[in-house]
Design a protein around this motif. Structure first.
Motif, PDB file in Angstrom:
ATOM      1  N   ASN A  52      -6.197   1.524  -7.048  1.00 32.29           N
ATOM      2  CA  ASN A  52      -7.632   1.652  -7.253  1.00 32.29           C
ATOM      3  C   ASN A  52      -8.238   2.433  -6.104  1.00 32.29           C
ATOM      4  O   ASN A  52      -7.945   2.162  -4.937  1.00 32.29           O
ATOM      5  N   VAL A  53      -9.092   3.400  -6.436  1.00 30.17           N
ATOM      6  CA  VAL A  53      -9.696   4.268  -5.431  1.00 30.17           C
ATOM      7  C   VAL A  53     -11.209   4.131  -5.503  1.00 30.17           C
ATOM      8  O   VAL A  53     -11.803   4.278  -6.577  1.00 30.17           O
ATOM      9  N   TYR A  81       0.842  -1.196   0.000  1.00 30.38           N
ATOM     10  CA  TYR A  81       0.000   0.000   0.000  1.00 30.38           C
ATOM     11  C   TYR A  81       0.874   1.241   0.000  1.00 30.38           C
ATOM     12  O   TYR A  81       2.060   1.198   0.358  1.00 30.38           O
ATOM     13  N   GLY A 110     -10.342  11.177  -0.512  1.00 33.37           N
ATOM     14  CA  GLY A 110      -9.677  10.434  -1.576  1.00 33.37           C
ATOM     15  C   GLY A 110     -10.559  10.229  -2.787  1.00 33.37           C
ATOM     16  O   GLY A 110     -10.127  10.398  -3.932  1.00 33.37           O
ATOM     17  N   GLY A 111     -11.820   9.861  -2.551  1.00 33.74           N
ATOM     18  CA  GLY A 111     -12.734   9.637  -3.656  1.00 33.74           C
ATOM     19  C   GLY A 111     -13.005  10.905  -4.453  1.00 33.74           C
ATOM     20  O   GLY A 111     -13.062  10.888  -5.690  1.00 33.74           O
ATOM     21  N   TYR A 139      -3.999   3.467   0.102  1.00 32.85           N
ATOM     22  CA  TYR A 139      -4.548   2.681  -1.011  1.00 32.85           C
ATOM     23  C   TYR A 139      -3.630   1.509  -1.330  1.00 32.85           C
ATOM     24  O   TYR A 139      -2.407   1.632  -1.328  1.00 32.85           O
ATOM     25  N   ARG A 164      -4.268   9.370   2.870  1.00 29.42           N
ATOM     26  CA  ARG A 164      -5.232   8.332   2.530  1.00 29.42           C
ATOM     27  C   ARG A 164      -4.474   7.112   1.999  1.00 29.42           C
ATOM     28  O   ARG A 164      -3.566   7.252   1.180  1.00 29.42           O
ATOM     29  N   ALA A 213      -9.933  11.541  -6.581  1.00 30.17           N
ATOM     30  CA  ALA A 213      -9.834  10.613  -7.708  1.00 30.17           C
ATOM     31  C   ALA A 213     -10.867  10.906  -8.788  1.00 30.17           C
ATOM     32  O   ALA A 213     -10.644  10.649  -9.966  1.00 30.17           O
TER      33      ALA A 213
END
Length: 379
Positions: free
Chosen positions: A199-200, A154, A209-210, A186, A184, A213
């Motif tokens: 991948n988010v 990660y 984070g989302g 990932y 954050r 992204a």
């Protein structure tokens, strides 16, 4: 054998309780020392920053958005507060005191190096599902990034607020807390020759984070720390991979590596999603069985994973011949951990953790890891 030595004794014997008390005493003494160190370190850093602002001419606390650091040229227009020069002496006194108590390392002992920031460029952005975005990160900064061998690898992205105007790399120690980028975490889906893919999970405008992204573009830069990780599947054992949307990257990476090491490896893969559209292709093998379990509004209970695991045909479970990789929503992971204890799954053949918690944002979720509610391992 359990990593807790008192469990070798029967619970009804005095030996069990004596060894348990000794184990607990040592455990919490270590925790006390750990947090005493952190508190002392925070005090020194705070005093040192006060000294920097008060005694070294940086009296405005201005932040240079092009460097992410303290800029003495920006002047008092930044509205910072004057700090007395005595802070420097206080910082020195505090440091000497904590070193004398053994809480801080002495001056001649090496200090643990800070983790290096890597500034990578977004090379590609792909929407895998309505709620999952894959980002390829590389560029010139990748030359200084050293991937590890773990399949649960990660990285921690450093994401600044749009209001801060900061660009990477960031001088984190020099930034006031309200301007520091948020971290954050990932999973690394794959490592390429000149890049990594992460991948988010994206849910509209929810989450730092989302949200990042959803709007990030090819050519944008992002700073990150890492990689971390500690799991890699043993190709000579059977495997269970169980998780949810947040664990798809780590599960895919692990199954892919397992089959590369042993194409005939046996594995059960169980992944929970809230909608059929969130299903992805998982690396396939002749002895790999994948189940996608669709639960609208997942999770609606804490027992989804435990119930699904109980239905698996695992005659070797508990014998040391099966590795279990279980990651996802915290409530479900805790319930599954209790089941695995009952089934006597060896701890050294288990990778388990909560990646998120229902009803919690990332900051609250991380803070609760130090509280009873956030503990996966229970006595």
């Amino acid at each position: 054998m359990s990593h807790k030595p008192y469990k070798q004794f029967d619970k009804s014997t005095p030996e069990y309780w004596a060894h348990r008390a000794a184990y607990k005493a040592e455990k919490y003494a270590r925790k006390a020392a750990k947090y005493a160190y952190k508190a002392a370190d925070a005090a020194v850093v705070a005093a040192g920053q006060a000294a920097l602002v008060g005694g070294a001419g940086l009296r405005d606390g201005g932040v240079d958005p092009t460097r992410g650091g303290v800029d003495p040229a920006r002047g008092a227009s930044q509205g910072a507060v004057e700090v007395p020069d005595e802070a420097a002496a206080e910082a020195a006194h505090t440091t000497v005191f904590y070193r004398s108590q053994g809480i801080l390392p002495s001056a001649d002992r090496p200090v643990k190096p800070k983790r290096k920031q890597h500034v990578l460029t977004v090379l590609k952005r792909t929407e895998l599902t309505p709620h999952l975005v894959e980002l390829r990160l590389g560029g010139d900064g990748f030359a200084g990034f050293t991937p590890n061998e773990f399949t649960d690898a990660y990285v921690k992205l450093l994401l600044p607020t749009t209001q801060s105007g900061l660009v990477p790399p960031y001088q984190l120690d020099a930034l006031p807390s309200h301007l520091r980028p948020v971290k954050r975490t990932y999973s690394v889906r794959r490592v390429n020759d000149d890049s990594i893919d992460i991948n988010v999970v994206v849910h509209g405008s929810v989450g730092v984070g989302g949200t990042w992204a959803r709007s990030v573009a090819v050519g944008d830069q992002v700073a990150l720390l890492g990689p971390g990780g500690k799991y890699r599947p043993d190709p000579l054992l059977s495997h269970v991979f169980i998780g949810d949307n947040a664990a798809i990257s780590a599960i895919s990476h692990s199954v892919e590596q397992l089959l590369a090491d042993n194409p005939a490896a046996r594995a059960e893969v169980v992944i929970f999603v809230a909608h059929e559209s969130e299903q992805l292709e998982i690396p396939a093998g002749e002895n790999v069985r994948t189940q996608w379990l669709v639960v609208p509004n997942y999770p609606v209970s804490d027992t989804h994973m435990a119930d699904a695991f109980a239905d698996l045909d695992l005659p070797d479970l508990g014998s040391g011949g099966v590795q279990v990789f279980a990651h996802g929503e915290r409530g479900n992971i805790k319930a599954l951990r209790r089941l695995l204890r009952q089934r006597q799954q060896p701890r050294n053949q288990l990778s388990i953790s909560g990646y998120w918690a229902k009803g919690r944002n990332e900051d609250r979720f991380q803070a609760e890891k130090h509280e009873p509610i956030g503990q996966i391992e229970e006595d």
